[in-house]
Design a protein around this motif. Sequence first.
Motif, short mmCIF file in Angstrom:
data_model
loop_
_atom_site.label_atom_id
_atom_site.label_comp_id
_atom_site.label_asym_id
_atom_site.label_seq_id
_atom_site.Cartn_x
_atom_site.Cartn_y
_atom_site.Cartn_z
N LYS A 56 -40.89 12.27 77.61
CA LYS A 56 -40.76 12.60 76.16
C LYS A 56 -40.09 14.04 75.31
O LYS A 56 -40.08 14.00 74.63
N GLY A 85 -38.95 13.80 71.40
CA GLY A 85 -38.32 12.23 71.31
C GLY A 85 -39.53 11.62 71.34
O GLY A 85 -40.67 11.02 71.45
N LEU A 89 -36.55 10.54 76.99
CA LEU A 89 -34.99 11.42 76.89
C LEU A 89 -33.30 10.86 77.61
O LEU A 89 -32.90 11.24 77.10
N THR A 101 -34.83 12.84 68.19
CA THR A 101 -35.49 13.45 68.82
C THR A 101 -35.70 14.45 67.77
O THR A 101 -35.11 15.11 66.81
N SER A 103 -36.98 18.93 67.34
CA SER A 103 -36.99 19.89 67.69
C SER A 103 -37.33 21.29 66.85
O SER A 103 -37.09 21.46 65.82
#
Length: 180
Positions: A56, A85, A89, A101, A103
């Motif tokens: 993830k 995530g 992913l 997700t 970031s």
Amino acid sequence: MKRGMLVAALVVLASPLALLSAGGKGAVSGEYVEARTAEVFTGGCIMGSEAETVGKNAVLAWKVNQGSFNGVSLDGLTVVAAVAGDRNLGIDEIGGAKASTRSAVFVDSRANAAQQLALVAMATELSKGLVGNIVEVTPSAIEFADRGKEIHVAAGQVALDVSAAAGERRRKSGLGDAPR
């Protein structure tokens, strides 16, 4: 099942960024590296039970040697994205739902405001959706050193050191082909 280790395996992609034309948004050349947490699945029962719950996290980094994006010169600048995530992913590649997700993006501290925006836009575009909901953008001194068999990337609290023996290293012809 609880895991004592966050990273079961590391998948690494490294690419020289050949000239990339992103739908009229610009063209850049330089280098790209991506590392993901991953699990190696060997049987159906393991695949069914853990395919979505591991793999993830990822770190993606682009070092632009020359070029522009959205009309802004990015010569010599770097951007790094740390991605988390809600599921594996790459699960959509085997028929699962695409991961949602979040970031944190680190933009080169030498970049002006327009360049910072262009670096974030470039990372979002070239990651093909992997750099999803951006929760933080931080100007940072970024190190990106490709020493042939070793790559070192560091930005803020994110660091990545990879040797060719530690993971698969693949060369591709275009920056846009790199994320999988």
